[in-house]
Design a protein around this motif. Structure first.
Motif, PDB file in Angstrom:
ATOM      1  N   ILE A   1     -10.941 -14.432 -24.982  1.00  0.00           N
ATOM      2  CA  ILE A   1     -11.609 -13.425 -23.648  1.00  0.00           C
ATOM      3  C   ILE A   1     -10.301 -13.540 -23.124  1.00  0.00           C
ATOM      4  O   ILE A   1      -9.969 -14.979 -22.571  1.00  0.00           O
ATOM      5  CB  ILE A   1     -13.098 -13.544 -23.520  1.00  0.00           C
ATOM      6  N   LYS A   2      -9.603 -13.153 -22.001  1.00  0.00           N
ATOM      7  CA  LYS A   2      -9.072 -12.909 -20.768  1.00  0.00           C
ATOM      8  C   LYS A   2      -8.762 -12.688 -19.843  1.00  0.00           C
ATOM      9  O   LYS A   2      -9.258 -11.092 -19.756  1.00  0.00           O
ATOM     10  CB  LYS A   2      -7.993 -12.646 -21.723  1.00  0.00           C
TER      11      LYS A   2
ATOM     12  N   LEU B   1      -8.414 -10.623 -16.389  1.00  0.00           N
ATOM     13  CA  LEU B   1      -6.814  -9.972 -16.145  1.00  0.00           C
ATOM     14  C   LEU B   1      -6.691 -10.535 -14.892  1.00  0.00           C
ATOM     15  O   LEU B   1      -5.009 -10.267 -14.256  1.00  0.00           O
ATOM     16  CB  LEU B   1      -7.176  -8.377 -16.152  1.00  0.00           C
TER      17      LEU B   1
ATOM     18  N   GLU C   1     -12.485  -7.972 -14.706  1.00  0.00           N
ATOM     19  CA  GLU C   1     -11.953  -7.133 -15.747  1.00  0.00           C
ATOM     20  C   GLU C   1     -11.664  -7.845 -16.849  1.00  0.00           C
ATOM     21  O   GLU C   1     -10.702  -9.509 -16.329  1.00  0.00           O
ATOM     22  CB  GLU C   1     -10.701  -6.378 -14.915  1.00  0.00           C
TER      23      GLU C   1
ATOM     24  N   GLU D   1     -10.102  -8.614 -21.244  1.00  0.00           N
ATOM     25  CA  GLU D   1      -9.593  -8.155 -21.657  1.00  0.00           C
ATOM     26  C   GLU D   1     -10.462  -9.283 -22.848  1.00  0.00           C
ATOM     27  O   GLU D   1     -10.091 -10.225 -23.555  1.00  0.00           O
ATOM     28  CB  GLU D   1      -8.580  -8.442 -21.963  1.00  0.00           C
TER      29      GLU D   1
ATOM     30  N   LEU E   1     -10.465 -10.481 -27.362  1.00  0.00           N
ATOM     31  CA  LEU E   1      -8.971 -10.199 -27.841  1.00  0.00           C
ATOM     32  C   LEU E   1      -9.575 -10.346 -29.495  1.00  0.00           C
ATOM     33  O   LEU E   1     -10.118 -11.907 -29.690  1.00  0.00           O
ATOM     34  CB  LEU E   1      -8.024 -10.867 -27.798  1.00  0.00           C
TER      35      LEU E   1
ATOM     36  N   PRO F   1      -8.089  -3.767 -28.562  1.00  0.00           N
ATOM     37  CA  PRO F   1      -8.480  -4.716 -28.163  1.00  0.00           C
ATOM     38  C   PRO F   1      -9.235  -3.698 -26.773  1.00  0.00           C
ATOM     39  O   PRO F   1      -9.425  -2.072 -26.640  1.00  0.00           O
ATOM     40  CB  PRO F   1      -7.597  -4.360 -26.999  1.00  0.00           C
ATOM     41  N   TYR F   2      -9.872  -4.576 -25.985  1.00  0.00           N
ATOM     42  CA  TYR F   2     -11.583  -4.095 -25.442  1.00  0.00           C
ATOM     43  C   TYR F   2     -11.081  -4.775 -23.948  1.00  0.00           C
ATOM     44  O   TYR F   2     -10.789  -5.993 -23.633  1.00  0.00           O
ATOM     45  CB  TYR F   2     -12.733  -4.318 -26.142  1.00  0.00           C
ATOM     46  N   ILE F   3     -11.282  -3.434 -23.043  1.00  0.00           N
ATOM     47  CA  ILE F   3     -11.088  -4.302 -21.630  1.00  0.00           C
ATOM     48  C   ILE F   3     -13.206  -4.067 -20.876  1.00  0.00           C
ATOM     49  O   ILE F   3     -13.918  -2.765 -20.639  1.00  0.00           O
ATOM     50  CB  ILE F   3     -10.174  -3.192 -20.337  1.00  0.00           C
TER      51      ILE F   3
ATOM     52  N   THR G   1     -15.157  -4.753 -17.776  1.00  0.00           N
ATOM     53  CA  THR G   1     -15.679  -4.927 -16.505  1.00  0.00           C
ATOM     54  C   THR G   1     -17.101  -4.820 -16.385  1.00  0.00           C
ATOM     55  O   THR G   1     -18.305  -4.416 -16.578  1.00  0.00           O
ATOM     56  CB  THR G   1     -15.085  -3.309 -15.546  1.00  0.00           C
TER      57      THR G   1
END
Length: 337
Positions: free
Chosen positions: A57-58, A60, A87, A89, A91, A97-99, A101
């Motif tokens: 999980i990153k 943004l 937000e 991302e 992976l 990929p899924y964003i 929020t």
């Protein structure tokens, strides 16, 4: 009463000042804390089969990234700052990929949250072309069974034809599949494995053998205990295909031919291969096939298909084959029941 501070949580208080009896002598004190961090737990799953997923999980927003801890079983825990719209991302290899929020910029009352996230597996269109081995003419009346060896998922009816009459199926990227093709009456079956981690692997050309006298089929994955004629249970799946083939084509009579490499004496290999051929026939008979349609024969090391100079080649020589020895065109299926 609403109590709040920028980048902190909110607190709503109810205070009844309408004293009907006596006024309190001491001030009424209500203690509470505002917090500037919340804990978020994300449960990440496969959308189709709901298995938990492990990935990364990153954040943004690089100016104020939070911390992420993987708890196992698809659960991720992170601390997020109040007062921001976050937000993230998500992976996971071989998934889209899924964003995600998560808005903490409005009134925040709780310091712990839990959410579920379902990821879509990445898929590749896989083309299957099926033709007669001798004439190369297309065969359309087939059953295609595709098994995902990673997920134990079987696809039968999801195979479709495109505008050119080709069979098309969407397969998961990165997974391994077993493909079974059952042709119409008068054709042999076909079985193979494909690895979708190979990004160039998008097509399979299948040539089905017509069932004629002297036709030979090498049976896949027929194995025995070491120096024994006892079948390993992993052989049953392929032998069950043979049983179905013979039931669907009652006019054929077959020989089960067992072969060996050159390790050991000629006499020992001949004897062992004969016993192994008989073990296969015994299994077929257990599937309600009549004995008169089956012959067992061992050839030992007399008919190699490769030189015995490497272990790989010796493995090729240790094989079991199905050979059609007779086709009775006048066979009536009802007489065989």
């Amino acid at each position: 009463m609403e109590v709040f501070c920028k980048n902190y949580s909110h607190q709503f208080l109810t205070f009844d000042a309408g004293f009907k009896t006596t006024i309190p002598k001491e001030p009424v004190v209500n203690q509470f804390e505002l917090f500037n961090q919340v804990i978020l737990i994300l449960n990440v799953f496969d959308r189709e089969i709901f298995e938990p997923l492990q990935g990364s999980i990153k954040f943004l927003d690089e100016t104020n990234p939070g911390t992420v801890n993987y708890l196992g079983n698809g659960r991720y825990q992170m601390e997020l700052s109040v007062g921001k719209n976050h937000e993230l991302e998500i992976l996971v290899p071989n998934y889209e990929p899924y964003i995600f929020t998560f808005d903490l910029s409005s009134a925040i009352l709780f310091n712990e949250f839990e959410r579920d996230v379902e990821l879509e597996p990445s898929k590749t269109q896989f083309e299957i072309n099926i033709a007669d081995m001798e004439t190369d003419e297309a065969i359309n009346e087939v059953e295609i069974v595709i098994t995902n060896l990673e997920k134990n998922e079987t696809i039968v009816k999801k195979v479709r034809k495109d505008e050119n009459g080709k069979f098309i199926v969407d397969l998961r990227a990165g997974d391994k599949y077993e493909i079974d093709v059952n042709g119409p009456k008068g054709y042999a079956f076909y079985n193979t494995k494909v690895d979708m981690s190979d990004t160039e692997n998008k097509k399979l050309d299948v040539k089905l053998k017509p069932l004629k006298a002297k036709t030979k089929l090498v049976l896949n994955d027929i194995t025995f205990e070491t120096n024994s004629a006892d079948l390993n249970t992993s052989s049953y799946e392929e032998l069950d295909r043979v049983i179905k083939l013979l039931i669907d084509n009652p006019e054929i009579k077959i020989e089960i031919s067992a072969h060996s490499d050159n390790v050991g004496s000629d006499a020992y290999n001949l004897k062992l291969s004969s016993k192994r051929a008989q073990s296969v026939v015994d299994y077929l008979i257990s599937g309600q096939l009549p004995l008169e349609r089956l012959i067992a024969k061992g050839y030992g090391e007399s008919m190699p298909v490769a030189s015995n100079d490497t272990e790989e080649n010796r493995a090729k020589n240790r094989r079991v084959e199905l050979k059609i020895i007779d086709v009775n065109e006048n066979e009536n299926p009802q007489e065989n029941e």
